[in-house]
Enzyme design. Structure first.
Site, mmCIF file in Angstrom:
data_model
loop_
_atom_site.group_PDB
_atom_site.id
_atom_site.type_symbol
_atom_site.label_atom_id
_atom_site.label_comp_id
_atom_site.label_asym_id
_atom_site.label_seq_id
_atom_site.Cartn_x
_atom_site.Cartn_y
_atom_site.Cartn_z
ATOM 1 N N ASN A 1 0.765 -1.273 0.130
ATOM 2 C CA ASN A 1 -0.032 -0.040 0.086
ATOM 3 C C ASN A 1 1.130 1.145 0.053
ATOM 4 O O ASN A 1 1.736 1.348 0.817
ATOM 5 C CB ASN A 1 -0.920 0.087 1.259
ATOM 6 C CG ASN A 1 -1.598 1.255 1.353
ATOM 7 O OD1 ASN A 1 -2.614 1.234 0.508
ATOM 8 N ND2 ASN A 1 -1.337 2.339 2.167
ATOM 9 N N GLU A 2 0.872 2.066 -0.959
ATOM 10 C CA GLU A 2 1.458 3.231 -0.933
ATOM 11 C C GLU A 2 3.071 3.176 -0.905
ATOM 12 O O GLU A 2 3.409 4.063 -0.050
ATOM 13 C CB GLU A 2 0.632 4.379 -0.342
ATOM 14 C CG GLU A 2 -0.602 4.839 -0.487
ATOM 15 C CD GLU A 2 -1.040 5.803 0.269
ATOM 16 O OE1 GLU A 2 -0.798 6.295 1.163
ATOM 17 O OE2 GLU A 2 -2.397 6.358 -0.209
ATOM 18 N N TRP B 1 -12.666 4.994 0.726
ATOM 19 C CA TRP B 1 -11.913 4.922 1.927
ATOM 20 C C TRP B 1 -12.849 5.767 2.902
ATOM 21 O O TRP B 1 -12.977 7.018 2.931
ATOM 22 C CB TRP B 1 -10.579 5.589 1.954
ATOM 23 C CG TRP B 1 -9.609 5.487 3.173
ATOM 24 C CD1 TRP B 1 -9.498 6.223 3.905
ATOM 25 C CD2 TRP B 1 -9.096 4.236 3.486
ATOM 26 N NE1 TRP B 1 -8.367 5.846 4.833
ATOM 27 C CE2 TRP B 1 -8.306 4.347 4.643
ATOM 28 C CE3 TRP B 1 -8.937 2.946 2.894
ATOM 29 C CZ2 TRP B 1 -7.666 3.429 5.118
ATOM 30 C CZ3 TRP B 1 -8.375 2.069 3.741
ATOM 31 C CH2 TRP B 1 -7.487 2.099 4.783
ATOM 32 N N GLU C 1 -8.815 3.899 -3.124
ATOM 33 C CA GLU C 1 -8.875 4.982 -2.191
ATOM 34 C C GLU C 1 -9.431 6.296 -2.568
ATOM 35 O O GLU C 1 -8.760 6.711 -3.473
ATOM 36 C CB GLU C 1 -7.845 5.007 -1.090
ATOM 37 C CG GLU C 1 -7.393 3.809 -0.153
ATOM 38 C CD GLU C 1 -6.309 4.276 0.783
ATOM 39 O OE1 GLU C 1 -6.116 5.481 1.077
ATOM 40 O OE2 GLU C 1 -5.605 3.089 1.361
#
Length: 560
Positions: free
Chosen positions: A380-381, A518, A473
Site C-alpha cells: 500500500n502506497e 476510504w 481509495e
C-alpha cells in the site's frame, strides 16, 4: 483429528525493561491483569492504551484423555508483533508478523496440567512489517492506523497422528474444474483420500496420486454450481491421511469460480464486472484489532445495504473468521499484504526484502483456497517513484506468481498525488490508484480537485493502456453530527458531496473497473494534530452507525 480452543482469560504482565526471560517468566510470573484472548491489550484496561513494548501472557490447561495418543500442535492465528512461545518451561519457537498464522509442535503433558507462556513484543522499528519508530505522531508509525499489541486472533491446539497435512492447495473454475495438491509431513502415508461434500452429501471421492513430493488429483465435476457475487455457494473438501489408521483430517470450504483480467476488463465467471466497495480496517472499541463475529456480520450487512460487492483487506490480511464470512456471503476480496509505509531505505535492504517475501508466502498459504480472494495487493502506497523501488517490487511480484499464478496482482499507488511518476506500475496486472484532492490538497475546493483527478486519471490511463484501473481509495473525513450549509470540510455534507462527485467522475470512465471508498468505518489512529482520535473517513462510525454519506454511496453504487 481434533481441536482444543485456548481462547478465554489469560494472565498478563507488562515488561517494559524486557527482563522477563532473565527473571524466569517462561516458567510462570505474577500477573498484573487478567486479559481476554483474542483481543488487543490496548483498550481492555485504560492504563494499557498507549503501551508499546514487551508483555507476557500465560494460561494453564489440561488435555482430554481422548487425545493422549496423538501429536499436539499449538496454532496462533495472529500475534502482534513478535511472539516467543514456551510450554512447561521449554521454548517451542518464535514468529515475527502480526497478521499471519503460525504452528508449533507442542510436547504436551497428558497426565498433568500444562503451562503455556507467550512473550509478545509490539515495538516498532524501521525494519518491522509494517515499519515505524514510535506509537504516536506523524513520524511514529509509518502508517495511519493504530498499532495494537497482543494475541489478537484465536489460539488453539490441533492433534494429528504420525502423518499429517502440511499444506493443501485447491484451484477451481466455474465450469467445474477441480485441482487438488496435498503436501504431507511425518511418516509416509499409506494413502491420502479427498472427498467433496454438498451440504453433507458426498459427491466426489478420490484417492490422490503421489508424484513430485505431493499428492494430487484433477477432475472436471459436472453439475456443481458456481460461486458468485452475493451467492457464496460453497462445497466442503475433506482430505484424510491414513498411516495404518486415520492420522489426520483437514477440510476447506471451496467455491467454483473463475476470476480473470482480460485487457482492461475484470471478468468473473466469464462476464465483465466492476468492483464496488470499500477499504476497511479490523478495528472495534475494546477489542482493538480483533473483530468479534457479530461485528463481522454487521459489517457485511452494511456493505450489502450500501450495494458493495468487494473490499480490500487494508492494510494486512484479515482474520480467518472475516474471510470465511466473505466466502459465505459472496464478496470479492483484494487480499493485501501488511507492506505499508515502505520507504526508499527499504528498497535496498536485502534482509527486509526477504522478510517481506516470507510474510507474503504466509499470507498466500493461509488464504489461497478462498473463492472470495480474487486478487493480491503486495503493498500500500510504497515510495515507488524511486528507481530503487522497481527491482524490489519486481521480486515481490515474482514471489507471488511462483506461489499462486492463478490470481492477478496489484499494489496501490499515490505517486501521482505527489507529482511523481510511479516506476513499477507496469509490473502488475491491475493499476490501483488513490485520490484525495479536495482533502489533503485543494482544501474545500471540489471543482479544482475533480479537474486535477480527471487529468491524473487520463494521464495514467494513457501510460498503462491495456490494463484495468481501479480506484482503491478516495474519501473525506466527517465528524458524525457536524453539519454545514454550504458544505465545509469535516462536515457530513462535505463528505457526502465529495464521494458523490468523485464516484460520478469514476463512473464516467469506462476504463475504471472498480471503486473502493476510504473507509467503511471510522477507525483508531495514532495521536497527532491531524486526527481527532480516529480517522473519520468512514461512511459509518466506529460503532457502525451510518453518516449522511452512506445513503449517497448506496445510491451511486447501485448505478456503478
Amino acid at each position: 483429528m481434533g481441536l482444543l480452543p485456548l481462547n478465554g482469560f489469560w494472565d498478563f504482565k507488562i515488561d517494559p525493561e524486557d527482563r522477563g526471560e532473565d527473571e524466569g517468566f517462561p516458567e510462570g510470573f505474577e500477573r498484573d491483569y487478567v486479559l481476554a484472548v483474542p483481543a488487543s491489550w490496548n483498550e481492555q484496561v485504560p492504563s494499557l492504551m498507549n503501551y508499546m513494548g514487551v508483555a507476557w501472557y500465560a494460561r494453564r490447561f489440561r488435555i482430554p484423555e481422548r487425545f493422549d495418543s496423538l501429536k499436539a500442535w499449538l496454532v496462533f492465528n495472529g500475534v502482534n508483533y513478535r511472539a516467543r512461545v514456551w510450554l512447561n518451561g521449554h521454548l517451542l519457537g518464535e514468529h515475527e508478523g502480526g497478521f499471519t498464522s503460525f504452528r508449533l509442535e507442542a510436547p504436551v503433558e497428558y497426565e498433568s496440567e500444562n503451562l503455556l507462556v507467550v512473550k509478545v513484543d509490539n515495538r516498532l522499528a524501521p525494519d518491522t512489517i509494517p515499519p515505524g519508530r514510535g506509537l504516536h505522531g506523524f513520524e511514529g508509525p509509518y502508517f495511519d492506523f493504530f498499532h495494537y499489541g497482543g494475541i489478537h486472533r484465536p489460539v488453539h491446539l490441533e492433534f494429528t497422528g504420525n502423518s499429517w497435512v502440511e499444506e493443501l492447495s485447491v484451484n477451481t473454475s466455474f465450469r467445474g474444474d477441480l485441482r487438488i495438491k496435498v503436501y504431507t509431513r511425518g511418516r509416509e502415508p499409506e494413502r491420502v483420500v479427498a472427498r467433496l461434500l454438498d451440504e453433507g452429501k458426498v459427491i466426489y471421492v478420490k484417492e490422490l496420486e503421489k508424484s513430485g513430493g505431493f499428492y494430487s488429483a484433477e477432475e472436471l465435476l459436472r453439475g456443481v454450481e458456481p460461486w458468485d457475487i452475493y451467492r457464496g455457494r460453497l462445497y466442503r473438501l475433506e482430505v484424510d491421511v491414513y498411516s495404518e489408521e486415520l492420522s489426520d483430517s483437514v477440510y476447506e470450504d471451496i467455491g467454483f469460480r473463475t476470476f480473470e483480467v482480460e485487457g482492461e476488463k475484470l471478468l468473473l465467471n466469464g462476464r465483465e464486472i466492476r468492483l464496488r466497495g470499500f477499504g476497511r480496517h479490523q478495528d472495534f472499541p475494546v477489542f482493538g484489532r480483533y473483530l468479534p463475529e457479530p461485528v463481522i456480520v454487521r459489517d457485511y450487512a452494511m456493505m450489502r445495504r450500501l450495494n458493495a460487492n468487494s473490499f480490500r483487506t487494508s492494510h494486512y490480511p484479515y482474520s480467518r473468521e472475516d474471510l470465511d464470512y466473505a466466502d459465505m456471503m459472496g464478496f470479492l476480496v483484494i487480499l493485501e499484504a501488511p507492506l505499508v509505509g515502505l520507504r526508499r531505505e527499504h528498497f535496498t535492504d536485502r534482509d527486509f526484502l526477504e522478510k517481506c517475501k516470507r510474510v507474503i508466502r504466509e499470507m498466500i498459504r493461509d488464504h489461497r483456497n478462498r473463492p472470495s480472494v480474487v486478487m493480491y495487493s503486495i503493498a500500500n502506497e510504497p515510495q515507488s517513484w524511486f528507481d530503487e523501488a522497481r527491482p524490489f517490487m519486481e521480486e515481490l511480484v515474482r514471489t507471488v506468481r511462483e506461489l499462486d499464478p492463478t490470481r492477478p496482482i496489484t499494489y496501490t499507488s499515490h505517486a501521482h498525488m505527489l507529482g511523481r511518476r510511479d516506476k513499477a506500475l507496469d509490473l502488475v496486472d491491475v493499476v490501483s490508484l488513490h485520490f484525495y484532492y479536495g482533502w489533503y490538497s485543494f482544501h474545500g475546493d471540489l471543482d479544482q480537485a475533480l479537474k486535477r483527478a480527471e487529468r491524473d486519471l487520463e494521464d495514467i490511463h494513457r501510460a498503462y493502456s491495456g490494463k484495468p484501473i481501479i480506484v482503491t481509495e478516495f474519501g473525506a473525513g466527517a465528524v458524525a453530527g457536524l453539519h454545514s450549509d454550504p458544505p465545509e470540510m469535516w462536515t457530513e455534507e462535505y463528505q457526502a458531496d465529495f464521494l458523490s462527485r468523485y464516484t460520478d467522475l469514476f463512473a464516467s470512465k469506462d476504463y475504471v473497473k472498480g471503486v473502493h471508498v476510504w473507509n467503511l468505518v471510522d477507525f483508531k489512529t495514532p495521536q497527532s494534530h491531524w486526527r481527532i482520535v480516529l480517522n473519520r473517513k468512514g461512511v459509518l462510525t466506529r460503532t457502525r452507525q451510518p453518516k449522511m454519506a452512506a445513503r449517497v454511496v448506496a445510491e451511486k453504487f447501485e448505478k456503478f
